[in-house]
Design an enzyme around this catalytic site. Structure first.
Site, PDB file in Angstrom:
ATOM      1  CG  ASP A 197      -0.270  -0.488   2.629  1.00 26.46           C
ATOM      2  OD1 ASP A 197       0.863  -0.401   2.534  1.00 26.46           O
ATOM      3  OD2 ASP A 197      -1.055  -0.734   3.679  1.00 26.46           O
ATOM      4  CG  ASN A 239      -8.165   0.032  12.720  1.00 25.87           C
ATOM      5  OD1 ASN A 239      -7.321  -0.564  12.337  1.00 25.87           O
ATOM      6  ND2 ASN A 239      -8.483   1.193  12.147  1.00 25.87           N
ATOM      7  CG  HIS A 262      -5.429  -0.914   9.387  1.00 25.96           C
ATOM      8  ND1 HIS A 262      -5.129   0.076   9.772  1.00 25.96           N
ATOM      9  CD2 HIS A 262      -4.069  -1.612   9.591  1.00 25.96           C
ATOM     10  CE1 HIS A 262      -3.961   0.451   9.784  1.00 25.96           C
ATOM     11  NE2 HIS A 262      -3.271  -0.567   9.847  1.00 25.96           N
ATOM     12  CD  GLU A 322      -7.926   2.070   8.023  1.00 24.32           C
ATOM     13  OE1 GLU A 322      -8.017   1.195   9.092  1.00 24.32           O
ATOM     14  OE2 GLU A 322      -7.056   2.940   7.974  1.00 24.32           O
TER      15      GLU A 322
HETATM   16  C1  F6R Z   1       1.960  -1.059   5.972  1.00 27.38           C
HETATM   17  C2  F6R Z   1       0.195  -1.299   6.465  1.00 27.38           C
HETATM   18  C3  F6R Z   1      -0.224  -1.323   7.774  1.00 27.38           C
HETATM   19  C4  F6R Z   1       0.686  -1.777   8.927  1.00 27.38           C
HETATM   20  C5  F6R Z   1      -0.135  -2.036  10.213  1.00 27.38           C
HETATM   21  C6  F6R Z   1       0.915  -2.234  11.296  1.00 27.38           C
HETATM   22  O1  F6R Z   1       2.156  -1.260   4.862  1.00 27.38           O
HETATM   23  O2  F6R Z   1      -0.363  -1.736   5.432  1.00 27.38           O
HETATM   24  O3  F6R Z   1      -1.544  -2.078   7.717  1.00 27.38           O
HETATM   25  O4  F6R Z   1       0.977  -3.239   8.560  1.00 27.38           O
HETATM   26  O5  F6R Z   1      -0.693  -0.668  10.402  1.00 27.38           O
HETATM   27  O6  F6R Z   1       1.837  -1.361  11.532  1.00 27.38           O
HETATM   28  P1  F6R Z   1       3.015  -1.612  12.182  1.00 27.38           P
HETATM   29  O7  F6R Z   1       3.906  -2.952  11.635  1.00 27.38           O
HETATM   30  O8  F6R Z   1       3.942  -0.373  12.201  1.00 27.38           O
HETATM   31  O9  F6R Z   1       2.727  -1.835  13.727  1.00 27.38           O
END
Ligand code: F6R
Length: 246
Positions: free
Chosen positions: A67, A136, A138, A143
């Site tokens: 993403d 949350n 996601h 989301e």
């Molecule tokens: C990153 C992404 C997000 C993260 C998630 C966890 O490309 O798509 O969904 O994987 O928010 O973030 P971290 O790993 O920083 O805890």
């Protein structure tokens, strides 16, 4: 789904890297989706160490970025591509054609999403899809409320993501939208993996494990209907969940 719990982040990262390596095709190219963010950094280190010591051949792998934020300069250190570069791409030798990214400056982002969807479909789906999880629930920028049937699409970020996303930036940053691979990609991947570490993820991991009837309100709960998927955790992330582990 298979749940695995490891004592430390290092062991979790090594095991996740090994799982990914096991998902590489014996012949032809493999399409590997990788998340940015803090969770997979240990995995990237293992993969880079293996590649640089000659244990792992990366030449037939194509990495697809999960993403990207919209309206953020890709050169900003908090952009998904900057994180992937710092944590992985800059430490290994890859040809340009081995990295697939969303072009957030494309004239038409719907066409750009279609380009990525078509590329994945032409390959017959992703061989591996490694995602982290938001507090949350996601996965990617899918989301709560996002249909499980979506492929790549433009996402409106949840408030929680906008707030927690600040950790990637050096100054307060206005986040509102992103482009992301979809939950359908996760369900169709040959080896979908959700990885989580640390106590901050314990409440959402508990919720995901208990949401045995998947609901779009907890995007990662789709894992309950994705038989081939793995949930890879360290002890801290698994702490609150009803999982038997030694
Ligand atoms: C990153 C992404 C997000 C993260 C998630 C966890 O490309 O798509 O969904 O994987 O928010 O973030 P971290 O790993 O920083 O805890």
């Amino acid at each position: 789904m298979t749940v695995k719990v490891f004592d430390t982040y290092e062991r979790l990262s090594r095991a996740t890297a090994d799982l990914i390596i096991g998902g590489i095709r014996k012949e032809g190219k493999s399409l590997i989706c990788i998340a940015s963010g803090h969770t997979p950094r240990g995995v990237f280190k293992c993969l880079a160490d293996d590649a640089n010591s000659g244990k792992l051949d990366l030449s037939n792998l194509i990495f697809v970025s999960l993403d990207e934020w919209l309206d953020i300069d890709p050169k900003d250190s908090g952009s998904c591509i900057s994180m992937l570069r710092n944590d992985f791409f800059d430490h290994v030798k890859l040809r340009d054609d081995q990295v697939v990214l969303f072009d957030i400056n494309a004239k038409d982002l719907q066409v750009e999403c279609k380009r990525i969807n078509d590329l994945i479909a032409r390959h017959g789906g992703l061989d591996v899809m490694l995602v982290g999880i938001g507090t949350n629930g996601h996965i990617g920028m899918n989301e709560p409320g996002t249909s499980f049937d979506t492929y790549a699409h433009i996402s409106t970020l949840a408030e929680e993501t906008i707030v927690t996303g600040q950790k990637y930036f050096t100054t307060a940053t206005n986040l509102s939208k992103g482009v992301t691979l979809g939950i359908r990609h996760f369900q169709e991947a040959k080896l979908p993996i959700i990885m989580a570490n640390g106590s901050k993820k314990a409440p959402i991991i508990k919720k995901v494990i208990q949401t045995t009837t998947p609901t779009v309100e907890v995007p990662a709960s789709v894992i309950h209907k994705t038989k081939q998927a793995y949930l890879m955790l360290d002890r801290e992330a698994a702490h609150d969940a009803p999982i038997d582990f030694k």
